[in-house]
Design a protein around this motif. Structure first.
Motif, PDB file in Angstrom:
ATOM      1  N   VAL A 129      33.297 -74.762  67.441  1.00 32.22           N
ATOM      2  CA  VAL A 129      34.247 -73.681  67.699  1.00 32.22           C
ATOM      3  C   VAL A 129      33.524 -72.336  67.769  1.00 32.22           C
ATOM      4  N   GLN A 130      32.530 -72.142  66.912  1.00 32.08           N
ATOM      5  CA  GLN A 130      31.732 -70.912  66.983  1.00 32.08           C
ATOM      6  C   GLN A 130      31.090 -70.744  68.356  1.00 32.08           C
ATOM      7  N   LEU A 131      30.556 -71.824  68.881  1.00 31.46           N
ATOM      8  CA  LEU A 131      29.908 -71.755  70.193  1.00 31.46           C
ATOM      9  C   LEU A 131      30.928 -71.507  71.298  1.00 31.46           C
ATOM     10  N   ALA A 132      32.111 -72.086  71.163  1.00 25.92           N
ATOM     11  CA  ALA A 132      33.169 -71.800  72.128  1.00 25.92           C
ATOM     12  C   ALA A 132      33.561 -70.325  72.075  1.00 25.92           C
ATOM     13  N   GLU A 133      33.630 -69.778  70.881  1.00 27.05           N
ATOM     14  CA  GLU A 133      33.977 -68.361  70.733  1.00 27.05           C
ATOM     15  C   GLU A 133      32.889 -67.469  71.332  1.00 27.05           C
ATOM     16  N   PHE A 134      31.635 -67.883  71.170  1.00 33.06           N
ATOM     17  CA  PHE A 134      30.543 -67.116  71.771  1.00 33.06           C
ATOM     18  C   PHE A 134      30.668 -67.116  73.285  1.00 33.06           C
ATOM     19  N   LEU A 135      30.882 -68.294  73.876  1.00 37.02           N
ATOM     20  CA  LEU A 135      30.989 -68.374  75.333  1.00 37.02           C
ATOM     21  C   LEU A 135      32.218 -67.620  75.841  1.00 37.02           C
ATOM     22  N   THR A 136      33.315 -67.696  75.109  1.00 42.12           N
ATOM     23  CA  THR A 136      34.508 -66.949  75.509  1.00 42.12           C
ATOM     24  C   THR A 136      34.229 -65.456  75.533  1.00 42.12           C
ATOM     25  N   ALA A 137      33.569 -64.956  74.500  1.00 44.89           N
ATOM     26  CA  ALA A 137      33.233 -63.530  74.458  1.00 44.89           C
ATOM     27  C   ALA A 137      32.286 -63.156  75.592  1.00 44.89           C
TER      28      ALA A 137
END
Length: 305
Positions: free
Chosen positions: A126-134
């Motif tokens: 989820v952290q990596l998804a949040e990074f890519l979203t940002a």
């Protein structure tokens, strides 16, 4: 996503050359010790300079624009991202027979992420998804859009390439590795990825080389994303390779849900993971058991989906 270049001979890079380049161009750092970082990536030779700096010298011609690109964009991206990224400090000039620009950036502490440590972690996914979203939602005021956008992006080395440009090399690798991996399954995945609908939304930022080797951890938690040489704008499917280099099936599902990836983009992402995994395997597996193991996992996980 760099594949390397054979057109220009690779320069010999050692501590003596690096020391001369640093001392002559940045004498304020001449007293700082140099320490070779091993294993480094395929694009750069990396030296730690003192406690706080890193020197990165391109190994081949395909990487020579990375220093300028990172210096231009990483300071602008950093405030919008939830994980640390490199802070460029200086761009060096060619010298002493070394032909290309090179970079100095702030040193980031941490251990390289591994599938063994984080592969089963939905929190990391989820952290990596949040990074890519940002990353994907950052739109600078001077972002090239509309007429002439492709030319502007190409001029800055930011234009993304379509998956189809890897067709010939990927099919050749599939044929060459028949018996090592399931050639029929790889062909079916590759055909599906090429047939999937293309990205039809506004272009977004992508990291371009989003795999375990470019993630750092501190105390077992994700702390930083490094090596933005593949940074570009276009279809973000290439960054989905992280789902296959790092994650297990369970964490991959959490990643996909958090990122909100549609079926066509997910399929193209599997294609990117297959193509980049095959390229790395055919290039490095014979000389690096570490790369062989990593890319074997990547290819196998991409086939699982």
């Amino acid at each position: 996503m760099t594949t390397g270049s054979t057109a220009v001979p690779r320069p010999a890079i050692d501590a003596a050359l690096t020391r001369r380049l640093v001392d002559t161009q940045f004498p304020q750092w001449s007293a700082l010790p140099l320490e070779l970082l091993e294993p480094a990536g395929s694009d750069h030779v990396i030296y730690r300079l003192g406690d706080d700096l890193a020197v990165r010298l391109p190994r081949h011609a395909d990487a020579i624009g990375q220093a300028a690109k990172e210096a231009a964009w990483l300071p602008r991206l950093a405030p919008h991202l939830p994980l640390a990224i490199p802070v460029p400090v200086a761009v060096g000039r060619p010298g002493f027979g070394y032909p290309w620009p090179w970079a100095v950036s702030r040193w980031l502490d941490g251990e390289v992420a591994t599938a063994e440590s984080l592969g089963d972690s939905p929190q990391a996914a989820v952290q990596l998804a949040e990074f890519l979203t940002a990353l994907q939602t950052f739109v600078p005021e001077d972002f090239p859009v509309g007429g002439g956008a492709d030319e502007g992006l190409a001029g800055e080395g930011l234009a993304g390439e379509p998956l189809a440009v890897r067709d010939r090399a990927t099919r050749a690798a599939i044929a060459g590795l028949d018996g090592v991996f399931d050639a029929a399954a790889m062909t079916a995945l590759w055909d599906a990825a090429l047939d999937a609908p293309a990205w039809d939304r506004p272009p977004v930022w992508f990291h371009g080389d989003f795999h375990t080797g470019n993630l750092l951890t501190v105390d077992g938690r994700l702390s930083a994303v490094i090596d933005f040489g593949g940074l570009g704008v276009g279809d973000p499917a290439c960054d989905l390779m992280i789902a296959y280099t790092l994650m297990s099936a369970g964490s991959r599902s959490a990643f996909r849900t958090a990122l909100g990836v549609d079926e066509a983009t997910w399929t193209r992402g599997r294609g990117w993971a297959l193509a980049t995994g095959l390229n790395a395997y055919t290039t490095y597996a014979a000389v690096s058991p570490r790369v062989a193991a990593q890319t074997s996992r990547q290819i196998t996980e991409a086939l699982i989906g």
